[in-house]
Design an enzyme around this catalytic site. Structure first.
Site, PDB file in Angstrom:
ATOM      1  N   TYR A  70      12.694   1.992  16.259  1.00 18.64           N
ATOM      2  CA  TYR A  70      12.662   3.438  15.490  1.00 18.64           C
ATOM      3  C   TYR A  70      11.874   4.359  16.354  1.00 18.64           C
ATOM      4  O   TYR A  70      10.956   3.914  17.010  1.00 18.64           O
ATOM      5  CB  TYR A  70      12.122   3.323  14.109  1.00 18.64           C
ATOM      6  N   CYS A  71      12.373   5.561  16.122  1.00 21.81           N
ATOM      7  CA  CYS A  71      11.366   6.833  16.811  1.00 21.81           C
ATOM      8  C   CYS A  71      11.195   7.815  15.856  1.00 21.81           C
ATOM      9  O   CYS A  71      11.045   7.273  14.640  1.00 21.81           O
ATOM     10  CB  CYS A  71      12.176   7.339  17.835  1.00 21.81           C
ATOM     11  N   TYR A  72      11.199   9.187  16.075  1.00 24.46           N
ATOM     12  CA  TYR A  72      10.910  10.102  14.929  1.00 24.46           C
ATOM     13  C   TYR A  72      11.993  10.506  14.196  1.00 24.46           C
ATOM     14  O   TYR A  72      11.815  10.487  12.917  1.00 24.46           O
ATOM     15  CB  TYR A  72      10.277  11.479  15.698  1.00 24.46           C
ATOM     16  N   GLY A  74      15.524   9.328  15.205  1.00 25.88           N
ATOM     17  CA  GLY A  74      16.678   8.293  15.489  1.00 25.88           C
ATOM     18  C   GLY A  74      17.466   8.789  16.866  1.00 25.88           C
ATOM     19  O   GLY A  74      18.545   8.257  16.700  1.00 25.88           O
ATOM     20  N   TYR A  99      11.494   7.202  11.549  1.00 23.66           N
ATOM     21  CA  TYR A  99      10.151   6.627  10.959  1.00 23.66           C
ATOM     22  C   TYR A  99      10.016   6.966   9.649  1.00 23.66           C
ATOM     23  O   TYR A  99      10.017   6.069   8.867  1.00 23.66           O
ATOM     24  CB  TYR A  99       8.743   6.857  11.742  1.00 23.66           C
TER      25      TYR A  99
END
Length: 261
Positions: A70-72, A74, A99
């Site tokens: 996961y990131c900020y 997607g 996230y």
């Protein structure tokens, strides 16, 4: 010879990713946001991953075990997921939305069914928190956990932790319950939050940590607890100062003297 067939990664919704996390004990969970954001808050069990460390994990992880990234929002997670897929990892997933939706989905999925005690119900009512929302925000953005920590209500904090209150929540100044427990001067309460896994080096909106606060407010007993738990004395605030440079007493300076160089 025909090239090997590429194994595609999959994009999951936050709800689907939360279900995967709960169902797969051998899942490798990666957070590819910047290191500062990761240190502020991250999912339990998530490992920070930067591009230069990808080769390390490519050689370390079994290719038949699931990988979730996961990131900020997607987007970056897809790039990292593709890297794993290109090296023929069989089950690679990127989280759509990133996230925050995933954290919310996990919180909803693990919300406890237990009812608060009469004492906690009275506390919530006193401070005008909804009885059914342990993450509600009151004055200055304080959640019930933060309010109880600020007041030194150790038993209340313990009950809120048992009911699943979010130890990662930050108030309007960017402080967590750990900072507020240090304000209360209750060393047992501080230790309870540490044992619950609260982030030791959370930096508030001024870049300050709980360690800096205990040093600058002459709380050597709490400073010692934080140092022994692994709080980082080398973190600098936005004025480029470390805890040792903020020490308000000889006792605090003595505890931090090994960090002065």
């Amino acid at each position: 010879m025909a090239p090997a067939e590429r194994i595609p990664y999959q994009c999951l919704s936050a709800v689907e990713a939360a279900a995967l996390i709960r169902a797969e004990p051998e899942l490798s969970l990666f957070d590819v946001r910047d290191l500062h954001s990761y240190r502020q808050e991250h999912l339990d069990g998530a490992m920070h991953l930067s591009e230069d460390r990808v080769p390390l994990w490519l050689g370390r992880l079994p290719k038949d075990k699931p990988v979730l990234i996961y990131c900020y929002h997607g987007n970056s997670s897809k790039t990292f997921a593709q890297m794993f897929s290109d090296f023929r990892f069989a089950r690679v997933y990127s989280v759509d939305g990133g996230y925050r939706p995933l954290a919310n989905a996990l919180a909803e999925a693990t919300a406890p069914d237990a009812a608060p005690s009469a004492e906690l119900a009275a506390f919530l009512d006193e401070w005008r928190y909804p009885a059914d929302d342990l993450e509600a925000r009151g004055q200055h953005g304080l959640t019930p956990l933060m309010r109880a920590a600020l007041q030194g209500r150790r038993e209340m904090v313990r009950e809120l932790l048992a009911l699943g209150a979010d130890i990662r929540a930050r108030n309007d100044d960017g402080n967590t319950a750990l900072w507020l427990a240090c304000v209360s001067r209750d060393s047992g309460l501080v230790q309870d939050l540490i044992d619950a896994g609260i982030e030791l080096d959370n930096r508030n909106d001024a870049g300050s940590t709980a360690l800096m606060y205990t040093a600058s407010s002459d709380r050597p007993e709490l400073l010692k607890i934080l140092l022994e738990a692994g709080a980082d004395p080398q973190v600098r605030n936005f004025d480029d100062l470390r805890a040792v440079e903020l020490a308000a007493s000889r006792a605090c300076l003595k505890l931090l003297r090994h960090t002065a160089d």
